[in-house]
Design a protein around this motif. Structure first.
Motif, PDB file in Angstrom:
ATOM      1  N   GLU A  57       1.103  -1.806   8.101  1.00 29.08           N
ATOM      2  CA  GLU A  57       0.192  -0.887   8.790  1.00 29.08           C
ATOM      3  C   GLU A  57      -0.453   0.080   7.805  1.00 29.08           C
ATOM      4  N   LYS A  58       0.340   0.577   6.854  1.00 28.03           N
ATOM      5  CA  LYS A  58      -0.203   1.496   5.843  1.00 28.03           C
ATOM      6  C   LYS A  58      -1.187   0.778   4.925  1.00 28.03           C
ATOM      7  N   MET A  59      -0.893  -0.453   4.569  1.00 27.20           N
ATOM      8  CA  MET A  59      -1.790  -1.220   3.706  1.00 27.20           C
ATOM      9  C   MET A  59      -3.122  -1.466   4.403  1.00 27.20           C
ATOM     10  N   ARG A  60      -3.075  -1.793   5.676  1.00 26.54           N
ATOM     11  CA  ARG A  60      -4.308  -2.038   6.415  1.00 26.54           C
ATOM     12  C   ARG A  60      -5.136  -0.768   6.545  1.00 26.54           C
ATOM     13  N   ALA A  61      -4.463   0.344   6.806  1.00 31.29           N
ATOM     14  CA  ALA A  61      -5.181   1.615   6.928  1.00 31.29           C
ATOM     15  C   ALA A  61      -5.821   2.006   5.601  1.00 31.29           C
ATOM     16  N   SER A  62      -5.090   1.804   4.510  1.00 24.88           N
ATOM     17  CA  SER A  62      -5.622   2.132   3.193  1.00 24.88           C
ATOM     18  C   SER A  62      -6.821   1.253   2.845  1.00 24.88           C
ATOM     19  N   LEU A  63      -6.729  -0.033   3.170  1.00 23.39           N
ATOM     20  CA  LEU A  63      -7.818  -0.953   2.883  1.00 23.39           C
ATOM     21  C   LEU A  63      -9.062  -0.593   3.691  1.00 23.39           C
ATOM     22  N   ALA A  64      -8.876  -0.187   4.941  1.00 23.12           N
ATOM     23  CA  ALA A  64     -10.007   0.182   5.784  1.00 23.12           C
ATOM     24  C   ALA A  64     -10.729   1.415   5.232  1.00 23.12           C
ATOM     25  N   ARG A  65      -9.959   2.340   4.641  1.00 18.83           N
ATOM     26  CA  ARG A  65     -10.560   3.565   4.096  1.00 18.83           C
ATOM     27  C   ARG A  65     -11.299   3.324   2.785  1.00 18.83           C
ATOM     28  N   THR A  66     -10.818   2.398   1.985  1.00 14.72           N
ATOM     29  CA  THR A  66     -11.329   2.247   0.615  1.00 14.72           C
ATOM     30  C   THR A  66     -12.125   0.974   0.389  1.00 14.72           C
ATOM     31  N   ARG A  67     -12.285   0.138   1.413  1.00 13.22           N
ATOM     32  CA  ARG A  67     -12.926  -1.175   1.237  1.00 13.22           C
ATOM     33  C   ARG A  67     -14.283  -1.061   0.540  1.00 13.22           C
ATOM     34  N   GLU A  68     -15.112  -0.126   0.956  1.00 10.95           N
ATOM     35  CA  GLU A  68     -16.469  -0.034   0.430  1.00 10.95           C
ATOM     36  C   GLU A  68     -16.498   0.398  -1.028  1.00 10.95           C
TER      37      GLU A  68
ATOM     38  N   THR B  96     -10.396  -6.207  -7.038  1.00 11.33           N
ATOM     39  CA  THR B  96      -9.394  -5.278  -6.503  1.00 11.33           C
ATOM     40  C   THR B  96      -9.196  -5.519  -5.015  1.00 11.33           C
ATOM     41  N   LEU B  97     -10.280  -5.789  -4.323  1.00 10.10           N
ATOM     42  CA  LEU B  97     -10.193  -6.081  -2.890  1.00 10.10           C
ATOM     43  C   LEU B  97      -9.382  -7.347  -2.649  1.00 10.10           C
ATOM     44  N   GLU B  98      -9.604  -8.363  -3.465  1.00 11.64           N
ATOM     45  CA  GLU B  98      -8.856  -9.610  -3.318  1.00 11.64           C
ATOM     46  C   GLU B  98      -7.375  -9.404  -3.604  1.00 11.64           C
ATOM     47  N   LEU B  99      -7.055  -8.559  -4.591  1.00 11.85           N
ATOM     48  CA  LEU B  99      -5.662  -8.276  -4.906  1.00 11.85           C
ATOM     49  C   LEU B  99      -4.965  -7.595  -3.735  1.00 11.85           C
ATOM     50  N   GLN B 100      -5.650  -6.650  -3.103  1.00 16.49           N
ATOM     51  CA  GLN B 100      -5.055  -5.978  -1.949  1.00 16.49           C
ATOM     52  C   GLN B 100      -4.877  -6.939  -0.783  1.00 16.49           C
ATOM     53  N   ARG B 101      -5.819  -7.826  -0.587  1.00 17.13           N
ATOM     54  CA  ARG B 101      -5.677  -8.822   0.476  1.00 17.13           C
ATOM     55  C   ARG B 101      -4.495  -9.742   0.199  1.00 17.13           C
ATOM     56  N   HIS B 102      -4.342 -10.108  -1.062  1.00 14.97           N
ATOM     57  CA  HIS B 102      -3.210 -10.966  -1.433  1.00 14.97           C
ATOM     58  C   HIS B 102      -1.884 -10.274  -1.126  1.00 14.97           C
ATOM     59  N   GLY B 103      -1.805  -8.977  -1.440  1.00 15.29           N
ATOM     60  CA  GLY B 103      -0.585  -8.230  -1.137  1.00 15.29           C
ATOM     61  C   GLY B 103      -0.306  -8.193   0.354  1.00 15.29           C
ATOM     62  N   MET B 104      -1.346  -7.982   1.148  1.00 17.40           N
ATOM     63  CA  MET B 104      -1.172  -7.958   2.598  1.00 17.40           C
ATOM     64  C   MET B 104      -0.724  -9.316   3.127  1.00 17.40           C
ATOM     65  N   GLU B 105      -1.311 -10.385   2.599  1.00 20.28           N
ATOM     66  CA  GLU B 105      -0.932 -11.717   3.053  1.00 20.28           C
ATOM     67  C   GLU B 105       0.528 -12.022   2.717  1.00 20.28           C
TER      68      GLU B 105
END
Length: 228
Positions: free
Chosen positions: A141-152, A158-167
């Motif tokens: 939940e924290k990872m998703r919230a962080s990604l939503a705030r910083t995606r842009e 870096t975005l792909e790395l965060q997605r990989h961590g979430m997956e």
């Protein structure tokens, strides 16, 4: 006692509950069977063994094989020391197995605890699995919230790395759901139906100290034969 040394002591006691071993054999088992210990050295294991002996949980014995008995007179090498679990050590390990506090849910400790689920009662396994799942769901939940705030503001890599961590976290949550469903149905991984501890399977570690997903059946765990 640090958390890391506490995990190592737990794993050593668990392996010696199976059978007595000398230090080199212990190190190989820790390296190959428990992923969380792949990077540690014999210099880390030796003080741990001494601490467990001083606590009365292990005893040291000279190696009983004939080649060990001849090692000193023929080669000048000292005979191997074999470590054996005492009755107090077995009782202490069983007490550790019964614990289901927050430490049991953390990455490294959970991997070690899971490796000894075959020696753990079903109700304790359930509490540890559910605690681990809850911890990962909070993390997700924290990872998703962080990604939503910083995606842009993130570049593509870096975005792909965060997605990989979430997956990776999502995959482990699905794996935990399957295990919890099996436990609730009264099944263990080998299909037995018993409330007693099951036969041990210490091959469940995945790279990085996390348990292996059923979606990834590869095993890594290079043995290290450089111990002295």
């Amino acid at each position: 006692m640090s958390r890391r040394s506490g995990i190592l002591e737990f794993a050593v006691l668990g392996l010696l509950r199976e059978s007595p071993m000398h230090g080199y054999e212990l190190r190989k088992r820790l390296n190959t069977s428990l992923g969380v210990f792949r990077a540690f050295s014999y210099g880390t294991l030796y003080p741990c063994l001494k601490t467990l002996v001083a606590s009365g949980w292990l005893i040291e014995e000279s190696g009983g094989a004939s080649e060990d008995a001849l090692a000193v007179p023929l080669t000048g090498r000292r005979a191997k020391i074999v470590y054996r679990l005492t009755a107090e050590g077995k009782e202490h390990f069983e007490e550790l197995l019964s614990q289901t506090g927050p430490d049991a849910y953390e990455d490294e400790h959970f991997a070690a605890r899971f490796a000894f689920f075959g020696q753990t009662s079903r109700d304790v396994r359930m509490r540890v699995l559910e605690g681990r799942r809850s911890r990962l769901e909070e993390r997700l939940e924290k990872m998703r919230a962080s990604l939503a705030r910083t995606r842009e503001r993130l570049d593509d890599y870096t975005l792909e790395l965060q997605r990989h961590g979430m997956e990776s976290v999502e995959r482990e949550v699905r794996w935990l759901n399957e295990l919890i469903e099996s436990e609730r149905a009264g099944r263990d991984l080998k299909g037995a139906d018993s409330g007693e501890p099951d036969s041990q399977d210490t091959t469940s570690g995945a790279p990085g100290g996390l348990p292996r997903s059923r979606e990834d059946d590869s095993r890594t765990g290079p043995s290290d034969d450089t111990a002295t």
